[in-house]
Structure formats: C-alpha cells, structure tokens
Design a protein around this motif. Sequence first.
Motif, PDB file in Angstrom:
ATOM      1  N   GLU A 583       0.859  -1.171   0.000  1.00  0.00           N
ATOM      2  CA  GLU A 583       0.000   0.000   0.000  1.00  0.00           C
ATOM      3  C   GLU A 583       0.901   1.228   0.000  1.00  0.00           C
ATOM      4  OE1 GLU A 583      -3.937   1.790   2.247  1.00  0.00           O
ATOM      5  OE2 GLU A 583      -2.554   0.522   3.364  1.00  0.00           O
ATOM      6  N   GLY A 584       0.980   1.881  -1.164  1.00  0.00           N
ATOM      7  CA  GLY A 584       1.899   2.998  -1.279  1.00  0.00           C
ATOM      8  C   GLY A 584       3.325   2.530  -1.106  1.00  0.00           C
ATOM      9  N   LYS A 585       4.066   3.190  -0.218  1.00  0.00           N
ATOM     10  CA  LYS A 585       5.446   2.780   0.054  1.00  0.00           C
ATOM     11  C   LYS A 585       5.555   1.765   1.182  1.00  0.00           C
ATOM     12  CE  LYS A 585       8.625   6.194  -1.761  1.00  0.00           C
ATOM     13  NZ  LYS A 585       9.860   6.940  -1.480  1.00  0.00           N
ATOM     14  N   ASN A 586       4.442   1.421   1.785  1.00  0.00           N
ATOM     15  CA  ASN A 586       4.448   0.424   2.850  1.00  0.00           C
ATOM     16  C   ASN A 586       4.339  -0.969   2.228  1.00  0.00           C
ATOM     17  OD1 ASN A 586       4.494   2.427   4.906  1.00  0.00           O
ATOM     18  ND2 ASN A 586       2.282   2.694   4.664  1.00  0.00           N
ATOM     19  N   ARG A 587       5.356  -1.793   2.459  1.00  0.00           N
ATOM     20  CA  ARG A 587       5.416  -3.108   1.836  1.00  0.00           C
ATOM     21  C   ARG A 587       5.963  -4.117   2.840  1.00  0.00           C
ATOM     22  NH1 ARG A 587       5.259  -2.443  -3.920  1.00  0.00           N
ATOM     23  NH2 ARG A 587       5.074  -0.215  -4.388  1.00  0.00           N
ATOM     24  N   PHE A 588       5.290  -5.260   2.926  1.00  0.00           N
ATOM     25  CA  PHE A 588       5.724  -6.332   3.808  1.00  0.00           C
ATOM     26  C   PHE A 588       5.499  -7.660   3.086  1.00  0.00           C
ATOM     27  CE2 PHE A 588       4.062  -2.831   6.312  1.00  0.00           C
ATOM     28  CZ  PHE A 588       5.131  -2.546   7.158  1.00  0.00           C
ATOM     29  N   GLY A 589       6.308  -8.646   3.419  1.00  0.00           N
ATOM     30  CA  GLY A 589       6.114  -9.926   2.759  1.00  0.00           C
ATOM     31  C   GLY A 589       6.967 -11.018   3.370  1.00  0.00           C
ATOM     32  N   ALA A 590       6.575 -12.247   3.065  1.00  0.00           N
ATOM     33  CA  ALA A 590       7.312 -13.429   3.495  1.00  0.00           C
ATOM     34  C   ALA A 590       7.246 -14.463   2.384  1.00  0.00           C
ATOM     35  CB  ALA A 590       6.729 -13.989   4.789  1.00  0.00           C
ATOM     36  N   GLN A 591       8.382 -15.082   2.106  1.00  0.00           N
ATOM     37  CA  GLN A 591       8.467 -16.169   1.135  1.00  0.00           C
ATOM     38  C   GLN A 591       9.149 -17.351   1.805  1.00  0.00           C
ATOM     39  OE1 GLN A 591      10.791 -14.268  -1.945  1.00  0.00           O
ATOM     40  NE2 GLN A 591       8.989 -13.609  -3.080  1.00  0.00           N
ATOM     41  N   THR A 592       8.584 -18.534   1.621  1.00  0.00           N
ATOM     42  CA  THR A 592       9.202 -19.738   2.160  1.00  0.00           C
ATOM     43  C   THR A 592       9.240 -20.800   1.077  1.00  0.00           C
ATOM     44  OG1 THR A 592       9.110 -21.384   3.948  1.00  0.00           O
ATOM     45  CG2 THR A 592       7.013 -20.617   3.053  1.00  0.00           C
ATOM     46  N   HIS A 593      10.218 -21.670   1.162  1.00  0.00           N
ATOM     47  CA  HIS A 593      10.399 -22.679   0.121  1.00  0.00           C
ATOM     48  C   HIS A 593      10.995 -23.940   0.709  1.00  0.00           C
ATOM     49  CE1 HIS A 593      14.848 -22.083  -0.120  1.00  0.00           C
ATOM     50  NE2 HIS A 593      14.529 -20.866   0.270  1.00  0.00           N
ATOM     51  N   TYR A 594      10.718 -25.058   0.050  1.00  0.00           N
ATOM     52  CA  TYR A 594      11.295 -26.357   0.429  1.00  0.00           C
ATOM     53  C   TYR A 594      11.489 -27.146  -0.858  1.00  0.00           C
ATOM     54  CZ  TYR A 594      12.464 -30.248   3.501  1.00  0.00           C
ATOM     55  OH  TYR A 594      13.147 -31.234   4.178  1.00  0.00           O
ATOM     56  N   ALA A 595      12.697 -27.659  -1.068  1.00  0.00           N
ATOM     57  CA  ALA A 595      13.007 -28.368  -2.306  1.00  0.00           C
ATOM     58  C   ALA A 595      13.725 -29.674  -2.002  1.00  0.00           C
ATOM     59  CB  ALA A 595      13.870 -27.497  -3.219  1.00  0.00           C
ATOM     60  N   TRP A 596      13.331 -30.713  -2.698  1.00  0.00           N
ATOM     61  CA  TRP A 596      14.006 -32.000  -2.685  1.00  0.00           C
ATOM     62  C   TRP A 596      14.736 -32.152  -4.020  1.00  0.00           C
ATOM     63  CZ3 TRP A 596       9.058 -30.996  -1.388  1.00  0.00           C
ATOM     64  CH2 TRP A 596       8.624 -31.326  -0.097  1.00  0.00           C
ATOM     65  N   ILE A 597      16.004 -32.532  -3.981  1.00  0.00           N
ATOM     66  CA  ILE A 597      16.780 -32.688  -5.213  1.00  0.00           C
ATOM     67  C   ILE A 597      17.338 -34.103  -5.255  1.00  0.00           C
ATOM     68  CG2 ILE A 597      18.613 -31.777  -6.669  1.00  0.00           C
ATOM     69  CD1 ILE A 597      18.477 -29.196  -5.063  1.00  0.00           C
ATOM     70  N   GLU A 598      16.846 -34.885  -6.182  1.00  0.00           N
ATOM     71  CA  GLU A 598      17.353 -36.236  -6.386  1.00  0.00           C
ATOM     72  C   GLU A 598      18.587 -36.182  -7.280  1.00  0.00           C
ATOM     73  OE1 GLU A 598      14.236 -38.597  -8.006  1.00  0.00           O
ATOM     74  OE2 GLU A 598      13.051 -38.589  -6.154  1.00  0.00           O
ATOM     75  N   ASP A 599      19.576 -37.016  -6.959  1.00  0.00           N
ATOM     76  CA  ASP A 599      20.831 -37.093  -7.711  1.00  0.00           C
ATOM     77  C   ASP A 599      21.525 -35.733  -7.776  1.00  0.00           C
ATOM     78  OD1 ASP A 599      20.558 -39.858  -8.296  1.00  0.00           O
ATOM     79  OD2 ASP A 599      19.120 -39.371  -9.855  1.00  0.00           O
ATOM     80  N   PHE A 600      21.513 -35.020  -6.664  1.00  0.00           N
ATOM     81  CA  PHE A 600      22.174 -33.725  -6.545  1.00  0.00           C
ATOM     82  C   PHE A 600      23.663 -33.886  -6.847  1.00  0.00           C
ATOM     83  CE2 PHE A 600      24.377 -30.462  -4.057  1.00  0.00           C
ATOM     84  CZ  PHE A 600      23.667 -29.317  -4.400  1.00  0.00           C
ATOM     85  N   ILE A 601      24.209 -33.010  -7.686  1.00  0.00           N
ATOM     86  CA  ILE A 601      25.621 -33.090  -8.056  1.00  0.00           C
ATOM     87  C   ILE A 601      26.445 -32.319  -7.035  1.00  0.00           C
ATOM     88  CG2 ILE A 601      27.340 -32.537  -9.807  1.00  0.00           C
ATOM     89  CD1 ILE A 601      25.166 -32.933 -11.907  1.00  0.00           C
TER      90      ILE A 601
END
Length: 788
Positions: A583-601
């Motif tokens: 809202e205008g210059k007021n900004r808030f947020g959160a991002q979350t992530h979870y990843a599984w990687i098979e055969d990770f190098i």
Amino acid sequence: MIVSVVVSIGASVNLTYAQEAAAQSEANLSKQAELASDQPSSQAETPLLGDGISADQLHSPVRPNGPVGANENASSEAANRREQKNAKPPLAADDRLSKLFGEVDQLDQLSEVRRPHAQSPAANAVFSAEAVGRRTSDVGSLLKQAKGAQGVTIQHRTPITSDTRVRGQRVGQILASGSYWAPARMDLDTMMSKIDSRLVEDLILIKGPYAARYGPSFRVVDLEFVHSPRYKSPEIHGSTSATYSSNGDHWYGRQSGWGGGEDYGFYLSYGHQTANDYETGEDGFFMPSSFKSRDVFLALGCDLSDHETIEFNYLRLDQTDVEIPGLVYDINYLVTDGYEVTYTNLAPAFFSDQFSAEFWYNRTRFEGDTSRPGKKQQIPSLLTELESPSGADGAATTDVDALSAGYRLESILETRSGQYAFGTDMIVLNQELNDIETFAPPHDNNYPIPRSHSIDVGLYFEDVERITDRLSMTAGGRVDGVFTDSEDQVKGVPIPLSDIKEAKLEQAFFLGAAYLTADYRLTPQWDINLGMGFASRAPTLTEMYAEASFIGSLQRGVTFLLGDPKLKQEKLYQLDAALRYSEGKNRFGAQTHYAWIEDFITYDLLDPPGTSDGFQKGAAFTNTDLAVLSGVELYGQRQCSDYITLFGTTTYTQGTDLTRREPARQSPFLDRSADPRGDEEPLPGINPLEARIGIVLEEPTPRPSWGIELMARIVDNQPRAARSLEEQPTAGFTTYDVRGYKAINQWLFTAGVENFTDKFYQEHIDYRAGRGVYRPGITAYVGTEVTY
C-alpha cells in the motif's frame, strides 16, 4: 562464453488483476499529478539520465514492443501502436530518481510487458537505477546489493567479477536468460561478470522451477537490456558519467548516446574502468585485485511496419591484467563478442496473436597464468606445488575458448480468459580449457576440459488463466533432449580421455519440467501466492569432462576437479508459498520454500582430509541420492513520514545432503571423502542467516532531487559446514554503509562510504587458499553524471 544482449520478446498482461491494476494506476497517476503540480514543467528542467535508463524514460520515446491486452486482437493492437506513435509525448520526470535506492518489493513496478514473467511466489524484481545509487559493477553485484532481491548471495572473485548464488544453488543450476548466459570457466569467468549493471533496464529473479521459456534450470535471472528508443521526430541525446572509489583507486567512466525517430532507434555505450589492489579492514593488508576493463554495447532497432520490429544487439568486452586472489590463475586478457537479432510480430498472418524469433551467437576466449608477484604473495605455496626443475619456481598457464549459439521461437495465442504461449528453442554450447604446467613433460603437462559440445533442443508451453477477479493460475512445462560429447585425444594428455574416465564420452539426457502457480488477492493490499514445480537439468560440460583442471570451487580454493561422463541428471521438486502486502510505500512480505533434489551433483574429495596442501587436493563430481534445500525470506518497508522510510530484509537458506556415504565412481575410497561419519552433512557453499536494516531520507516528490540512505548488513555465524570437504565455519560480522545523491537539472551527483567502520571480514563462501580472501575495508566514493 555465452555473451549477447537479451531483449525480452513477446508481450502479455497481468491477467489476474487487470481491472484492479488499471484502477490503481489511475489513482497513482492522479496522486503524482497532484504532487507534481508544484514542480517545474519545463522539459529542460527535467533530469534525464542516460546510463541504464529504460527507453521509455529517454525524453518519452515510444517503445516498439508495447504490451498486448488480454482481450485485444492483433488489429486493435496495431491501431493502438499507431495512435501511440502519433500522440504528443508527455513531459515525464526521470523515473530513475525514485529508484536509486530501490524498494524491498518492486514487482508491481515492472512494465506490463515484463510483469507476467514474474507471476510466481518465488519472484523478485530489480531495476538498474540501483546500479548508480549503489555503485555496483556487474549484474551479480547489483542483485546482491539490491533491497528487492532476497535469497541472493555472491562470491566476489574481484571487484568486477562475482559469482551469483540463489537460494544456495550455483552455476549449472542457475540460468541467466535470453542468449543463455553461462561461464566459459566456472572460477575465473562467471555468467554475470560480462554484463555491466548499468546496461540493463531491469532484472527478474525467479527462485524456483516456475519458468518454461528459458531452458532447463532450477533458478532463472531474466535480464532486460537497454532498448533502442523511438521518438515522434528525430532526436539524439547523450550522457557522460564518472565514479571514483578511494579503496584501490577504482575509476569508472561511461559515455552513452542514443537517438532515433518514429520507426528506428539506436543506443551506443562505451565503459572503461581500472583499479589497483584494494585494502581490507586490516591496515596494510591488501588483496591483489587490480584490473583493466572496457566494454562496448550497441542496440539498433527498426520498425518494419506498424506491427513488426527487428532489433540487433552487440556486446564487446575486453579485460586485461585481472588479478584474482584466492585462485590459481590471474587473467592476462579476456575477449567476449556477443551478437543477437530479435524479430517481433504483433499481428502475424498465421494462427497466433504474437510471434517472436531470437537468434544469438557468443564467443569468449581468454588466457591466464601464475606469474604475477601478487599471486606469489597471496598463494606462495603455488611455487612448490606446481612442477618445476628447482622445486621452488613452479608455474602454470591456462587458455579457454567457449561459445554459445541458438534460437528461440515463440508464439502467443490470446483467449477470453488468458493466453497460451508455446515455443521451441535450441542451445548449442562448445567449450575447451587447457591448464598447462609449464615445466612438466610436454606429453603429460595438460589438465584440460577437452573440446566438448552440448546440443539442447526443447519444446515449451505456458498457460495463464484468469479464473476469477481475484484468482489467476499459471501452468507450464517443457521437454528437452540434451546431447553431449567430447574429444577423446588431447595434446598433453598421454591417455585417451575415455580410458581415463572409463566411460563413453557421448551422453544423452531427456529432461522434463512442469509447474503450477496460483495467485489470490485477499484484499486490495494483501496477496497470497502458492507454487509447486518439478525440473531437471543435465550435468554441465565441466561436471562431465574436466580432467584434473585447476578450478577453484570449494571454500579451500586450490583444488583440481574431475568430471564424470556418467553423472545422472539432477531432478528438483519444490514447493513455495508467499504472502505480500503493498500500500503505497508500505510493503511487507514473506516467502518460504522447500526443495528435494534427487541425484544432486556435489563433490567428493579424492585425498583424505589433513594431508599436505597442493594439487594432491582434488575433488570429483558425484551424485548424491537426495539433498534438501529450504529457507525463508522476509522483508518490510514502512513510510514513517513524508521524508523518512524504514526498511529491513532477512534471508535464511539451509541445505543438507541426506545420503552422503556413497563415494564418486572412480574414488579409491570406500566412503565419500574418505570420511565414514554419518549419512547427513550440510551442503557446501551455503551462506548463513543475513539481515539488512536501514533508513532512507528522501525528498517526498515523484521526482526527488536528493536522498540519503544508512544501512547495516548483519551476517550471522555459519556453524553448518561440510566438514568432509574441509569447509570451515565462519564468524559473523556487521558492516555499515551510507550513501546519497543530489540531482540538479541534468546533473546527478552521488557519494557514499561503504564499510565505514572498516570491518575486517570474509564471507563464508570466500576462498581460504593462501592468505585467504577478505572483503574491502572502508571505501569512499563520489560520482557524477550529466545527460544532454
């Protein structure tokens, strides 16, 4: 390698909130009109700053690739473009002045053409204005310093070379879009180091498998370069800028010129910078980091009709005498040439509503050695570790030649509720590296990546659907066939590579990717975004064919690497969720992530930990069955008064190898890295918890003429280290920066002091070879730019 200029092609619209965005835009324009009513309206008094400024800000030129509305047909779009060309251009303030310090969330400030590319819960946007406001060098340093890019860290190789890491992932897993930017050599050269941060208009960071059009990858940096402008009548403009930094006597200068008419335009820019060794936070402790760098960028555009445009781009980079602390080699010279041609048709005769074709060719070659006094002082052990007659004057040289070529063809078909995009692309890579020990026998003195080739042919699609007024969803996917091979006989290697690797050199990989995202507007201010995706990627040519090349990759720096043609493809499964308030210059947020990687190098040390330093210390690439990456990114910005804004960001990523026990295929040991301790271990090269907090004082107008920012960067300890790879924990630190700007008519003045407490520190991913690599101490800078 892989150098060209990227022009985003095709056009689309934010289907989710088209009506709401239009209403919000109208309200913002009304508010800006009120604020600007007290400002001078003369065009001569409007600051117009050239380097990095987007084409639609250069005295209000008409952009050739305007957006296409979701429910407009091709003929109406062509008519709109004619009306836009014939309309009297409004007097616009320099939009860069409001972006010199950036904001913590800038997705809603992207153009209508670019905004649909950022429709995922794992997206950020960065504008090039911060390159001026924050004194950044390449695109990697811009991503790191920008407030709007969370989850990014970089490894500073030199003041002009940085390796970008996104949510703990590195080169091969991260793709720089457009003409497929990739490093020619993964330590001395990086995918972002060839791109001056003032030559881009904006960057979209996609931190997950939520983009189909860019090629097989897990993370994407989508670059938008400066366009050739358009004007109602012929015009020519220019800008001259210079910046001086006290630490290392770093000089940076750029001369740019642009112009055009109603149906043509050009943008030409030359940059030149030099520096000496910089001083760390410890008095008298200098890092050998001098360099000379020059670049030329050219964009030429022509409108073939009211709905057809062709754009040609050329980038030339010349670097000489580049000292790189912490690595085996310095660069004597590096040359890059990149070419790209893009054709866009907004009203094609066949079944689609838009069509674009992009073709590119890029080549990078460079040579380096270990002969400079700074190298011998920084890593004195090289004199004894490299072969020599006396045992104390070892030396080595390297030469690299790499190229990329390819095309991308895309069509867009619009529907009543959205649009379909579908296309095909081909990416051709060619790479050769020779690491030669000068005094070794000629028949056995080369540790190369043989001349290797990769061809990737892909098909992709994306469907954007507006389900309701509040909900939109995006689904996409792609399939690829990747085919690789390498020369078997290499000068200076006495045995055929296939015998050394005990494997066929020709390999084939069949890759797939699919994703689904949802964007729901809870209220006019709150949005929730969800995403799930799968992607796979083939091993890089380095990971497959390196034969004891002296490539710095792990924290310890001085390491040779062994590739394996039998590596499996990586497969990533990722979930994302994001909550945003604006809202205008007021900004808030959160991002979350979870990843599984098979055969990770990952890596497997080929010498037991604790043995003597030197090139006995090698690592082989290997697959681990399962690794996980997870984390969270928080940001907030609060306008406390007309003049004062507070901000803060926090980033945390954690990576774990869950199946560490199995060694590399050709390892002589029973356990990976000859270390039998447990199956779980932290992944290497993961930065710790990091926060940035600060305050901005800025003139409260749409066209601010001054601003000051004070920021603290707070980095926690990193106790999570891959001990079997001899990675060491790192102590935390805090640095403070202050910077400001003042605009006077067509002049812009910038100044600042970075690390003004003169903190002596190193990042977790900085190299430890020799004396170790430490970051610059206190650095004052001043800059000026004039546009005419």
